[in-house]
Design a protein around this motif. Structure first.
Motif, PDB file in Angstrom:
ATOM      1  N   ILE A   1     -19.339 -18.281  58.674  1.00 52.16           N
ATOM      2  CA  ILE A   1     -20.006 -16.545  58.976  1.00 52.16           C
ATOM      3  C   ILE A   1     -20.744 -16.968  59.711  1.00 52.16           C
ATOM      4  N   ASP A   2     -21.978 -17.105  58.464  1.00 57.62           N
ATOM      5  CA  ASP A   2     -23.477 -16.581  58.462  1.00 57.62           C
ATOM      6  C   ASP A   2     -23.701 -17.074  59.953  1.00 57.62           C
ATOM      7  N   SER A   3     -23.628 -18.263  60.348  1.00 65.31           N
ATOM      8  CA  SER A   3     -23.748 -19.114  61.370  1.00 65.31           C
ATOM      9  C   SER A   3     -23.404 -18.803  62.855  1.00 65.31           C
ATOM     10  N   LEU A   4     -22.545 -17.875  62.759  1.00 64.29           N
ATOM     11  CA  LEU A   4     -21.963 -17.520  63.920  1.00 64.29           C
ATOM     12  C   LEU A   4     -23.003 -17.166  64.850  1.00 64.29           C
ATOM     13  N   PRO A   5     -22.901 -17.251  66.735  1.00 57.77           N
ATOM     14  CA  PRO A   5     -23.558 -16.763  67.545  1.00 57.77           C
ATOM     15  C   PRO A   5     -23.339 -15.366  67.580  1.00 57.77           C
ATOM     16  N   ASN A   6     -24.646 -14.580  68.032  1.00 57.77           N
ATOM     17  CA  ASN A   6     -24.706 -13.104  68.244  1.00 57.77           C
ATOM     18  C   ASN A   6     -23.781 -12.309  68.801  1.00 57.77           C
ATOM     19  N   ILE A   7     -22.749 -11.677  68.285  1.00 57.03           N
ATOM     20  CA  ILE A   7     -21.544 -11.139  68.397  1.00 57.03           C
ATOM     21  C   ILE A   7     -21.923  -9.312  69.347  1.00 57.03           C
ATOM     22  N   TYR A   8     -21.263  -9.177  70.205  1.00 60.03           N
ATOM     23  CA  TYR A   8     -21.299  -8.025  69.954  1.00 60.03           C
ATOM     24  C   TYR A   8     -20.066  -6.503  69.672  1.00 60.03           C
ATOM     25  N   PRO A   9     -20.491  -6.023  68.958  1.00 61.00           N
ATOM     26  CA  PRO A   9     -19.888  -5.078  67.931  1.00 61.00           C
ATOM     27  C   PRO A   9     -18.490  -4.549  69.671  1.00 61.00           C
ATOM     28  N   ALA A  10     -17.654  -4.174  68.247  1.00 66.07           N
ATOM     29  CA  ALA A  10     -16.285  -3.329  69.130  1.00 66.07           C
ATOM     30  C   ALA A  10     -16.625  -2.091  69.714  1.00 66.07           C
ATOM     31  N   THR A  11     -15.962  -1.439  70.354  1.00 68.97           N
ATOM     32  CA  THR A  11     -16.089  -0.551  71.443  1.00 68.97           C
ATOM     33  C   THR A  11     -15.486   1.052  71.012  1.00 68.97           C
ATOM     34  N   LYS A  12     -15.305   2.120  70.574  1.00 70.81           N
ATOM     35  CA  LYS A  12     -14.030   2.981  71.058  1.00 70.81           C
ATOM     36  C   LYS A  12     -15.111   4.090  71.741  1.00 70.81           C
ATOM     37  N   ARG A  13     -14.533   4.459  72.735  1.00 71.54           N
ATOM     38  CA  ARG A  13     -15.277   5.462  73.903  1.00 71.54           C
ATOM     39  C   ARG A  13     -16.535   5.203  74.530  1.00 71.54           C
ATOM     40  N   GLY A  14     -16.909   4.108  74.023  1.00 71.47           N
ATOM     41  CA  GLY A  14     -18.170   3.718  74.525  1.00 71.47           C
ATOM     42  C   GLY A  14     -19.409   3.730  73.260  1.00 71.47           C
ATOM     43  N   ILE A  15     -18.911   4.182  72.165  1.00 69.88           N
ATOM     44  CA  ILE A  15     -19.771   3.805  70.874  1.00 69.88           C
ATOM     45  C   ILE A  15     -19.445   2.992  70.398  1.00 69.88           C
ATOM     46  N   PRO A  16     -20.526   1.898  69.247  1.00 67.18           N
ATOM     47  CA  PRO A  16     -19.849   0.861  68.613  1.00 67.18           C
ATOM     48  C   PRO A  16     -19.480   1.304  67.264  1.00 67.18           C
ATOM     49  N   VAL A  17     -18.469   0.379  67.541  1.00 65.76           N
ATOM     50  CA  VAL A  17     -18.071   0.656  65.817  1.00 65.76           C
ATOM     51  C   VAL A  17     -17.730  -0.270  64.509  1.00 65.76           C
ATOM     52  N   ALA A  18     -17.811  -0.053  63.597  1.00 65.53           N
ATOM     53  CA  ALA A  18     -17.577  -1.594  62.904  1.00 65.53           C
ATOM     54  C   ALA A  18     -15.536  -1.925  63.016  1.00 65.53           C
ATOM     55  N   THR A  19     -15.307  -2.994  63.102  1.00 59.50           N
ATOM     56  CA  THR A  19     -13.677  -3.412  62.616  1.00 59.50           C
ATOM     57  C   THR A  19     -13.460  -4.914  61.681  1.00 59.50           C
ATOM     58  N   LYS A  20     -12.544  -5.112  61.723  1.00 60.29           N
ATOM     59  CA  LYS A  20     -11.669  -5.678  60.227  1.00 60.29           C
ATOM     60  C   LYS A  20     -11.108  -6.881  60.932  1.00 60.29           C
ATOM     61  N   PHE A  21     -10.984  -8.293  60.630  1.00 62.75           N
ATOM     62  CA  PHE A  21      -9.467  -9.459  61.536  1.00 62.75           C
ATOM     63  C   PHE A  21      -9.272  -9.666  60.377  1.00 62.75           C
ATOM     64  N   LYS A  22      -8.122  -9.618  59.558  1.00 67.25           N
ATOM     65  CA  LYS A  22      -7.497 -10.525  59.193  1.00 67.25           C
ATOM     66  C   LYS A  22      -7.207 -12.218  59.926  1.00 67.25           C
ATOM     67  N   MET A  23      -7.770 -13.572  59.314  1.00 64.19           N
ATOM     68  CA  MET A  23      -8.117 -14.692  59.817  1.00 64.19           C
ATOM     69  C   MET A  23      -6.716 -15.887  59.164  1.00 64.19           C
ATOM     70  N   PRO A  24      -5.879 -16.247  59.717  1.00 63.01           N
ATOM     71  CA  PRO A  24      -5.692 -17.284  58.899  1.00 63.01           C
ATOM     72  C   PRO A  24      -6.372 -18.778  59.534  1.00 63.01           C
ATOM     73  N   ILE A  25      -6.619 -19.429  58.300  1.00 63.91           N
ATOM     74  CA  ILE A  25      -7.689 -20.458  58.478  1.00 63.91           C
ATOM     75  C   ILE A  25      -6.593 -22.103  57.956  1.00 63.91           C
ATOM     76  N   VAL A  26      -6.590 -22.854  59.051  1.00 58.83           N
ATOM     77  CA  VAL A  26      -5.958 -23.777  58.075  1.00 58.83           C
ATOM     78  C   VAL A  26      -6.254 -25.129  57.263  1.00 58.83           C
ATOM     79  N   ILE A  27      -6.548 -25.721  55.921  1.00 55.63           N
ATOM     80  CA  ILE A  27      -6.926 -26.410  55.750  1.00 55.63           C
ATOM     81  C   ILE A  27      -6.481 -27.456  55.910  1.00 55.63           C
ATOM     82  N   LYS A  28      -6.686 -29.279  56.344  1.00 54.07           N
ATOM     83  CA  LYS A  28      -5.824 -30.458  56.199  1.00 54.07           C
ATOM     84  C   LYS A  28      -6.873 -31.089  56.235  1.00 54.07           C
ATOM     85  N   ALA A  29      -6.831 -31.476  55.119  1.00 52.89           N
ATOM     86  CA  ALA A  29      -7.696 -33.128  54.509  1.00 52.89           C
ATOM     87  C   ALA A  29      -6.711 -34.086  53.733  1.00 52.89           C
ATOM     88  N   GLU A  30      -6.744 -35.071  54.384  1.00 54.11           N
ATOM     89  CA  GLU A  30      -5.752 -36.047  54.293  1.00 54.11           C
ATOM     90  C   GLU A  30      -7.174 -37.331  53.384  1.00 54.11           C
TER      91      GLU A  30
END
Length: 158
Positions: free
Chosen positions: A129-158
């Motif tokens: 997550i720290d190595s993600l490239p530049n992110i443009y923030p979400a906007t609400k009525r043209g104003i940058p706002v904070a957002t939250k996401f719930k992301m499923p990550i599949v771990i598969k190791a053999e």
């Protein structure tokens, strides 16, 4: 003629009451608009450079989610951990993007079996997550706002 003029004057005086306008303060307008806004939705989702030009909301959300997932999976894949037992599980990553476009992990839900076999998984996720490239923030009525996401990550190791 005087009677007609007098009658016209009375009609004008009594008729003006109907044309009065009520002044509305800017605070009342702001209060009303605030009540009407849906604060759980954004006008534009956070975006990477590749997704910035997408205007359709669902397509922009999908593009952002796919880019985050591909960066995380690439970073985890580069670690090439060695496990003694095959793993296949899904963890939940709660990701927040600040109003300045800075990503951060709020929390991670990981099964104990995964943390037992991959004790550094949280560190690897934080690094990805720290190595993600530049992110443009979400906007609400043209104003940058904070957002939250719930992301499923599949771990598969053999």
């Amino acid at each position: 003629m005087k009677k007609a003029l007098f009658l016209l004057l009375i009609i004008l005086i009594s008729g003006c009451e109907r044309f009065e306008t009520k002044k509305i303060s800017s605070e009342e307008i702001l209060s009303e608009e605030t009540r009407e806004l849906n604060w759980h939705e954004v006008d534009q989702y956070p975006a990477f450079k590749e997704c910035k030009e997408i205007t359709e909301v669902e397509a922009a959300k999908t593009c952002f989610g796919n880019k985050v997932a591909s960066y995380v999976y690439a970073r985890l894949d580069a670690k090439q951990p060695v496990v003694s037992k095959a793993l296949e599980d899904t963890l939940l990553l709660y990701l927040s993007i600040s109003d300045r476009g800075v990503p951060a992990i709020d929390s991670v839900e990981i099964d104990t079996m995964v943390t037992h076999h991959l004790p550094e998984i949280k560190t690897w996720l934080r690094e990805s997550i720290d190595s993600l490239p530049n992110i443009y923030p979400a906007t609400k009525r043209g104003i940058p706002v904070a957002t939250k996401f719930k992301m499923p990550i599949v771990i598969k190791a053999e």
